[in-house]
Design a protein around this motif. Structure first.
Motif, PDB file in Angstrom:
ATOM      1  N   THR A  22     -37.459 -35.809  -5.153  1.00 22.70           N
ATOM      2  CA  THR A  22     -38.081 -37.114  -5.369  1.00 22.70           C
ATOM      3  C   THR A  22     -39.135 -37.032  -6.472  1.00 22.70           C
ATOM      4  OG1 THR A  22     -37.684 -37.811  -3.100  1.00 22.70           O
ATOM      5  CG2 THR A  22     -39.447 -38.949  -4.295  1.00 22.70           C
ATOM      6  N   GLU A  26     -37.478 -38.581  -9.527  1.00 21.60           N
ATOM      7  CA  GLU A  26     -37.846 -39.991  -9.561  1.00 21.60           C
ATOM      8  C   GLU A  26     -39.226 -40.236 -10.179  1.00 21.60           C
ATOM      9  OE1 GLU A  26     -37.239 -41.797  -5.717  1.00 21.60           O
ATOM     10  OE2 GLU A  26     -35.335 -40.730  -5.473  1.00 21.60           O
ATOM     11  N   HIS A  87     -47.623 -43.270  -7.688  1.00 24.51           N
ATOM     12  CA  HIS A  87     -46.834 -42.582  -6.662  1.00 24.51           C
ATOM     13  C   HIS A  87     -47.715 -41.698  -5.773  1.00 24.51           C
ATOM     14  CE1 HIS A  87     -43.338 -43.774  -9.109  1.00 24.51           C
ATOM     15  NE2 HIS A  87     -42.691 -43.676  -7.960  1.00 24.51           N
TER      16      HIS A  87
END
Length: 120
Positions: A22, A26, A87
């Motif tokens: 992730t 991402e 994030h």
């Protein structure tokens, strides 16, 4: 004669692949690349972005790298820092390197990463 840096490898604890996938895929926007079959059994992940490769190897005695780190050059430093912060990653700015904007952050397992962009 050394002609280029092929890749950098960081260590990671067993079972951390989902969080690393992730983060590196991402959040950082890198592309996961397949490991050779003979190495895939060891776990871990490989990522690339253009000619830059970063390998994450599983280490049962893992300790995060708090000092040693890869320096990753980016374009659009402010937006990239905002992306990481958005994030939940800590962004620590450092103005000590002449001719560059840079900050430090950590991956989900605590490895230090440096992100830098030359000032033109």
């Amino acid at each position: 004669m050394i002609t280029a840096l092929d890749h950098v490898q960081l260590a990671a604890p067993p079972g951390s692949e989902p969080a690393l996938r992730t983060y590196y895929g991402e959040v950082l926007g890198m592309t996961e690349i397949p490991k050779p079959a003979a190495l895939a059994a060891n776990g871990g992940l490989w990522f690339a972005c253009g000619p830059v490769q970063l390998h994450l190897g599983i280490d049962p005695d893992f300790r995060p790298s708090r000092k040693a780190h890869p320096g990753l050059r980016v374009v659009g430093m402010e937006a990239f820092a905002a992306r990481l912060a958005g994030h939940g990653a800590e962004v620590v700015w450092d103005e000590k390197l002449p001719g560059h904007r840079r900050f430090y952050s950590e991956d989900p397992v605590g490895n230090r990463l440096e992100f830098l962009e030359p000032i033109e």
